[in-house]
Design an enzyme around this catalytic site. Structure first.
Site, PDB file in Angstrom:
ATOM      1  N   ALA A   1      45.686   8.011  70.205  1.00  0.00           N
ATOM      2  CA  ALA A   1      47.139   7.765  70.247  1.00  0.00           C
ATOM      3  C   ALA A   1      47.884   9.085  70.164  1.00  0.00           C
ATOM      4  CB  ALA A   1      47.551   6.858  69.083  1.00  0.00           C
TER       5      ALA A   1
ATOM      6  N   HIS B   1      42.441   6.939  67.563  1.00  0.00           N
ATOM      7  CA  HIS B   1      42.379   8.400  67.504  1.00  0.00           C
ATOM      8  C   HIS B   1      43.016   9.056  68.735  1.00  0.00           C
ATOM      9  CE1 HIS B   1      40.443   8.553  63.768  1.00  0.00           C
ATOM     10  NE2 HIS B   1      39.237   8.221  64.155  1.00  0.00           N
TER      11      HIS B   1
ATOM     12  N   GLU C   1      40.891   2.116  64.607  1.00  0.00           N
ATOM     13  CA  GLU C   1      40.988   3.516  65.028  1.00  0.00           C
ATOM     14  C   GLU C   1      40.410   3.771  66.427  1.00  0.00           C
ATOM     15  OE1 GLU C   1      41.597   3.010  61.933  1.00  0.00           O
ATOM     16  OE2 GLU C   1      42.900   4.668  61.374  1.00  0.00           O
TER      17      GLU C   1
ATOM     18  N   GLN D   1      44.263  20.662  56.719  1.00  0.00           N
ATOM     19  CA  GLN D   1      43.685  21.972  56.991  1.00  0.00           C
ATOM     20  C   GLN D   1      42.261  22.149  56.474  1.00  0.00           C
ATOM     21  OE1 GLN D   1      47.829  23.956  56.281  1.00  0.00           O
ATOM     22  NE2 GLN D   1      46.349  25.578  56.443  1.00  0.00           N
TER      23      GLN D   1
ATOM     24  N   LYS E   1      47.706  29.616  75.651  1.00  0.00           N
ATOM     25  CA  LYS E   1      48.721  28.593  75.388  1.00  0.00           C
ATOM     26  C   LYS E   1      49.297  28.751  73.972  1.00  0.00           C
ATOM     27  CE  LYS E   1      48.337  23.624  75.101  1.00  0.00           C
ATOM     28  NZ  LYS E   1      47.401  22.546  75.360  1.00  0.00           N
TER      29      LYS E   1
ATOM     30  N   ARG F   1      37.767  -3.360  58.542  1.00  0.00           N
ATOM     31  CA  ARG F   1      38.919  -2.478  58.815  1.00  0.00           C
ATOM     32  C   ARG F   1      39.477  -2.849  60.173  1.00  0.00           C
ATOM     33  NH1 ARG F   1      39.349   3.535  57.729  1.00  0.00           N
ATOM     34  NH2 ARG F   1      41.481   3.991  58.338  1.00  0.00           N
TER      35      ARG F   1
ATOM     36  N   GLN G   1      30.502   2.682  54.617  1.00  0.00           N
ATOM     37  CA  GLN G   1      31.118   2.315  55.895  1.00  0.00           C
ATOM     38  C   GLN G   1      30.089   2.378  57.013  1.00  0.00           C
ATOM     39  OE1 GLN G   1      33.829   4.652  58.603  1.00  0.00           O
ATOM     40  NE2 GLN G   1      35.351   3.254  57.754  1.00  0.00           N
TER      41      GLN G   1
ATOM     42  N   TYR H   1      37.467   2.734  67.574  1.00  0.00           N
ATOM     43  CA  TYR H   1      36.007   2.803  67.636  1.00  0.00           C
ATOM     44  C   TYR H   1      35.443   1.553  68.330  1.00  0.00           C
ATOM     45  CZ  TYR H   1      36.082   6.940  64.631  1.00  0.00           C
ATOM     46  OH  TYR H   1      36.295   8.202  64.126  1.00  0.00           O
TER      47      TYR H   1
HETATM   48  P1  NAP Z   1      50.277  34.608  62.814  1.00  0.00           P
HETATM   49  O1  NAP Z   1      49.797  33.216  62.873  1.00  0.00           O
HETATM   50  O2  NAP Z   1      49.293  35.709  62.697  1.00  0.00           O
HETATM   51  O3  NAP Z   1      51.189  34.842  64.093  1.00  0.00           O
HETATM   52  C1  NAP Z   1      51.809  36.027  64.355  1.00  0.00           C
HETATM   53  C2  NAP Z   1      52.492  35.973  65.710  1.00  0.00           C
HETATM   54  O4  NAP Z   1      53.085  37.212  65.934  1.00  0.00           O
HETATM   55  C3  NAP Z   1      51.556  35.708  66.856  1.00  0.00           C
HETATM   56  O5  NAP Z   1      52.206  34.853  67.769  1.00  0.00           O
HETATM   57  C4  NAP Z   1      51.322  37.078  67.455  1.00  0.00           C
HETATM   58  O6  NAP Z   1      51.091  36.832  68.816  1.00  0.00           O
HETATM   59  C5  NAP Z   1      52.617  37.807  67.138  1.00  0.00           C
HETATM   60  N1  NAP Z   1      52.445  39.235  66.875  1.00  0.00           N
HETATM   61  C6  NAP Z   1      51.465  39.861  66.187  1.00  0.00           C
HETATM   62  N2  NAP Z   1      51.681  41.195  66.143  1.00  0.00           N
HETATM   63  C7  NAP Z   1      52.823  41.408  66.808  1.00  0.00           C
HETATM   64  C8  NAP Z   1      53.567  42.575  67.110  1.00  0.00           C
HETATM   65  N3  NAP Z   1      53.164  43.771  66.704  1.00  0.00           N
HETATM   66  N4  NAP Z   1      54.682  42.438  67.832  1.00  0.00           N
HETATM   67  C9  NAP Z   1      55.094  41.241  68.254  1.00  0.00           C
HETATM   68  N5  NAP Z   1      54.438  40.100  68.008  1.00  0.00           N
HETATM   69  C10 NAP Z   1      53.308  40.178  67.283  1.00  0.00           C
HETATM   70  O7  NAP Z   1      51.260  34.822  61.610  1.00  0.00           O
HETATM   71  P2  NAP Z   1      52.442  33.926  61.078  1.00  0.00           P
HETATM   72  O8  NAP Z   1      53.047  33.085  62.127  1.00  0.00           O
HETATM   73  O9  NAP Z   1      53.307  34.867  60.331  1.00  0.00           O
HETATM   74  O10 NAP Z   1      51.743  32.983  60.069  1.00  0.00           O
HETATM   75  C11 NAP Z   1      51.067  33.497  58.960  1.00  0.00           C
HETATM   76  C12 NAP Z   1      50.047  32.518  58.512  1.00  0.00           C
HETATM   77  O11 NAP Z   1      50.672  31.416  57.864  1.00  0.00           O
HETATM   78  C13 NAP Z   1      49.311  31.948  59.695  1.00  0.00           C
HETATM   79  O12 NAP Z   1      48.099  32.622  59.917  1.00  0.00           O
HETATM   80  C14 NAP Z   1      49.119  30.565  59.357  1.00  0.00           C
HETATM   81  O13 NAP Z   1      47.795  30.292  58.981  1.00  0.00           O
HETATM   82  C15 NAP Z   1      49.997  30.262  58.168  1.00  0.00           C
HETATM   83  N6  NAP Z   1      50.878  29.191  58.580  1.00  0.00           N
HETATM   84  C16 NAP Z   1      50.302  28.071  59.048  1.00  0.00           C
HETATM   85  C17 NAP Z   1      51.095  27.056  59.487  1.00  0.00           C
HETATM   86  C18 NAP Z   1      50.470  25.800  59.990  1.00  0.00           C
HETATM   87  O14 NAP Z   1      51.137  25.039  60.644  1.00  0.00           O
HETATM   88  N7  NAP Z   1      49.231  25.499  59.718  1.00  0.00           N
HETATM   89  C19 NAP Z   1      52.456  27.165  59.450  1.00  0.00           C
HETATM   90  C20 NAP Z   1      53.014  28.345  58.967  1.00  0.00           C
HETATM   91  C21 NAP Z   1      52.208  29.356  58.547  1.00  0.00           C
HETATM   92  P3  NAP Z   1      50.954  37.933  69.931  1.00  0.00           P
HETATM   93  O15 NAP Z   1      50.238  39.071  69.259  1.00  0.00           O
HETATM   94  O16 NAP Z   1      50.200  37.283  71.029  1.00  0.00           O
HETATM   95  O17 NAP Z   1      52.349  38.238  70.317  1.00  0.00           O
HETATM   96 FE1  SF4 Z   2      43.341  17.437  53.193  1.00  0.00          FE
HETATM   97 FE2  SF4 Z   2      43.809  18.559  50.846  1.00  0.00          FE
HETATM   98 FE3  SF4 Z   2      45.483  18.971  52.882  1.00  0.00          FE
HETATM   99 FE4  SF4 Z   2      45.337  16.602  51.631  1.00  0.00          FE
HETATM  100  S1  SF4 Z   2      46.022  18.532  50.776  1.00  0.00           S
HETATM  101  S2  SF4 Z   2      45.386  16.918  53.802  1.00  0.00           S
HETATM  102  S3  SF4 Z   2      43.168  16.476  51.214  1.00  0.00           S
HETATM  103  S4  SF4 Z   2      43.356  19.592  52.777  1.00  0.00           S
END
Ligand code: NAP
Ligand code: SF4
Length: 675
Positions: A255, A253, A165, A340, A567, A215, A101, A167
């Site tokens: 959008a 990108h 996209e 991820q 935030k 593309r 590409q 570009y």
């Molecule tokens: P987390 O991401 O570590 O978030 C925990 C939350 O709880 C934070 O908002 C934290 O913020 C709060 N917290 C921590 N200690 C606390 C306490 N003692 N009292 C009150 N609040 C407290 O954990 P999680 O939401 O359980 O997720 C676990 C993991 O799953 C994440 O790290 C994530 O990677 C993964 N996950 C990812 C996604 C995704 O969309 N990629 C979705 C779901 C899960 P404050 O301390 O500022 O209050």
């Molecule tokens: Fe990327 Fe693997 Fe997640 Fe698919 S499953 S989006 S390839 S990290």
């Protein structure tokens, strides 16, 4: 007889034939920039061995100003050409085909020397571009054509000219970014002059017997993007200028409509490509959120395109096509479109890999070699870490028993799969089940393994996961307080007004779960288009619905809280966090940062604000849901260690902070690759 007759049909391009209808779409892996060309070659050769018809490399810069970032890889010197030759030779030895590409980023280039048709800064880059003069435009065209000629010299089977996209080439096409009044701007004929001239000059530079893919952005999804009439006019013009194939680009990108995330319905945009079928004589490729052979076959059978492009699915499983061809589709590791480990890594300057397949991009280093010394291995816990450890160990020839306390496998994945927009996790759990079965893992459900039960095993891998953290808020034992586990496992009723404690990944997921009712828009494409404001580009320029996003009203009134002042959602995925935030904002979820939790009573959650605990107030609600993070469940590991046993502790049981399935799977794979 195959289940995928359209997918597996060859495609005759005249001077060459593609073995099937599958293209591996371009992905920037950051591998080329590392300079380990054996590793780059293995990445592509592994996918060629998996029988994909044609692969497209990550975008190569035609010149310094057009690189996505300063120092982006390109074919500048004889040494570069020799390095790329290592890749193309390895791919050809493996029976594959590969196109390079050429990507000129224009105003998306992350550097002060970026150039564009007009000096308008993009919303996703801090650098205002320089407006090109006539000589500057000629230089860009010449550099792109030279780059294509060098690709041929380096042994590639073709090039893809990146025209979508948002570009550089795309930036000339629309008045959103092209305000010129010379022969390169104004009328559409003038605005498309540059992309068409690029294709003409590329064809002249590479000769007739070389694949040139263009593309083309079929639906821009930005204000003042192309009309459908303009898309068709351009497609016909690039065909006449020498393109062999037209590939689909969806959305710029910048959008604000998701186009590849997991919450986007499968094959969400194939209907757009279908509109181009019959308008041009060259084959047309469709793309975006196609991730199973069934979906790909249906898209082709329905005449939406001649070829399907899948990119991330080839990170998840390089042998996608070969497995489909030999009737083993259940064993294709699914891409869950999480971004991820691939796109998020790309934007963090890390090598792209895959949450599901940590070998992606690490083919030369993470090897699942057959063991010379088969052992009896116990794995405890069937979350992503434990299942991966079990499967990899069994693949290598160990005799593996997997213990799971629950009646089903999956661990935390079973909570993710109930979130609207995360339905792809279903396929991931199904795939793990298929792998455990195919590799002969002895799965024992409903058994809480004890240290004594594990004495007969040579090795023990503890993947017992996590427990919800206790936030110790006064009143949290009340009947109006639930843990996220109760909510997501469907064990508790949630009232109409909800306050969520904790705005991490799980707090966001729980909010998403609670504001939706009825069918998930991810499973109903019309609903999804309505929710995000996607329209037919033949009716509305750029595919933007004039009324904008029309989300269904929220099922509950939800407030999301965190103690940190930053935030909410800032730490979510780099390329997907904005989608989670936008989605909850559309459902009127209030997000409040910098709170202190004072107490919970029957009226609601009492909070104060800031370090000085000011402005105390009650947030009235029917239910408080605790999503305050997690701690490691290490009781089994501790008991084993107390008995003097050596154990391998992985996943959340090892480190709970910032745990995600990516780290869990990677750790499970690596431990079992080394036992
Ligand atoms: P987390 O991401 O570590 O978030 C925990 C939350 O709880 C934070 O908002 C934290 O913020 C709060 N917290 C921590 N200690 C606390 C306490 N003692 N009292 C009150 N609040 C407290 O954990 P999680 O939401 O359980 O997720 C676990 C993991 O799953 C994440 O790290 C994530 O990677 C993964 N996950 C990812 C996604 C995704 O969309 N990629 C979705 C779901 C899960 P404050 O301390 O500022 O209050
Ligand atoms: Fe990327 Fe693997 Fe997640 Fe698919 S499953 S989006 S390839 S990290």
């Amino acid at each position: 007889m195959t289940d995928y007759p359209h997918l597996l049909a060859p495609l005759d391009l005249g001077f060459t034939t593609l073995r099937n209808r599958v293209l591996m779409g371009s992905m920037h892996t950051n591998l080329e920039e590392r300079g380990d060309w054996n590793r780059v070659a293995e990445f592509y050769a592994e996918r060629a061995r998996g029988e994909v018809a044609l692969m497209v490399t990550g975008g190569m810069a035609p010149n310094a100003e057009g690189g996505v970032f300063p120092g982006a890889a390109g074919l500048y010197s004889p040494e570069d050409i020799a390095n790329h030759r290592i890749v193309t030779d390895r791919v050809h030895e493996a029976g594959g085909k590969i196109a390079m590409q050429v990507l000129h980023a224009g105003r998306y280039a992350y550097g002060p020397d970026c150039v564009a048709p007009s000096p308008i800064k993009s919303p996703i880059s801090p650098f205002p571009p320089k407006e090109l003069d006539e000589a500057g435009i000629e230089k860009q065209i010449a550099d792109i054509a030279t780059s294509a000629a060098r690709a041929r010299e380096a042994g590639y089977d073709g090039v893809e000219v990146m025209g979508s996209e948002g570009y550089f080439l795309n930036q000339f096409l629309v008045t959103h970014t092209n305000k010129r009044i010379d022969r390169w701007g104004g009328t559409y004929e003038n605005r498309m002059r540059l992309p068409v001239e690029v294709v003409r000059r590329v064809r002249a530079a590479v000769g007739d017997d070389f694949i040139v893919i263009y593309r083309l952005s079929m639906i821009d999804l930005v204000p003042d993007g192309s009309t459908w009439e303009e898309v068709v006019t351009l497609a016909k013009a690039v065909e006449a200028a020498g393109a062999t194939i037209i590939n689909t680009g969806i959305g710029w990108h910048e959008a604000r409509i998701p186009t590849i995330a997991t919450s986007v319905p499968r094959r969400a945009f194939a209907w757009v490509t279908k509109k181009l079928m019959g308008e041009v004589g060259v084959p047309v490729i469709t793309s975006n959120r196609i991730n199973t052979p069934e979906v790909a076959e249906a898209v082709l059978a329905e005449g939406c395109a001649d070829v399907v492009s899948m990119a991330r699915p080839f990170l998840a499983d390089p042998h996608f096509v070969a497995k489909a061809a030999r009737g083993a589709a259940r064993r294709i590791a699914p891409c869950i479109a999480c971004n991820q480990a691939c796109l998020d890594h790309t934007f963090q300057g890390k090598v792209s890999t895959c949450l599901v397949n940590p070998r992606a991009g690490h083919e030369t280093e993470l090897v699942y070699a057959p063991t010379a010394e088969p052992k009896r291995i116990a794995v405890v816990g069937s979350g992503p870490a434990g299942m991966t450890a079990a499967v990899v160990a069994a693949l290598r020839g160990h005799k593996v028993t997997l213990f799971e306390e629950d009646e089903v496998i999956g661990g935390q994945l079973n909570m993710a799969r109930v979130i609207p927009g995360k339905e792809e996790f279903d396929g991931l759990v199904d795939w793990f089940a298929a792998e455990l079965s195919a590799t002969g893992v002895d799965v024992r459900l409903g058994i809480a393994a004890t240290a004594q039960m594990l004495s007969e095993y040579d090795e023990v891998i503890v993947a017992t996961g996590v427990l919800p953290r206790d936030p110790a808020i006064e009143g949290q034992d009340g009947p109006n307080v639930l843990s996220y586990v109760d909510v997501l496992r469907g064990r508790a009723l949630v009232g109409p007004r909800v306050v969520i404690v904790g705005a991490g990944g799980i707090g966001f997921d729980v909010a998403e779960f609670l504001v939706h009712e009825g069918e998930s828009p991810t499973l109903v494409p019309e609903l999804w288009r309505e929710e995000w404001g996607v329209a037919d580009p033949a009716r509305f320029r750029s595919g933007l619905a004039p009324e904008g996003p029309q989300p269904a009203p929220p099922a509950r009134d939800v407030t999301l809280l965190q103690r940190k002042a930053e935030k909410p959602g800032r730490r979510l995925g780099k390329t997907t966090g904005w989608i989670h935030r936008a989605s909850l904002q559309m459902k009127q979820v209030r997000m409040i940062a910098g709170v202190n939790y004072e107490r919970i009573d029957a009226t609601g959650l009492h909070v104060s604000h800031g370090e000085a605990r000011e402005r105390p107030e009650c947030l009235p609600c029917d239910t408080v849901v605790l999503c305050a993070g997690q701690v490691s469940e290490r009781s089994l590991a501790d008991a084993l260690q107390a008995m003097g046993r050596r154990v391998h502790v992985i996943g959340g049981a090892d480190v709970a902070a910032e745990l995600d399935a990516k780290r869990a799977i990677d750790q499970g794979a690596r431990i079992s690759a080394s036992i």
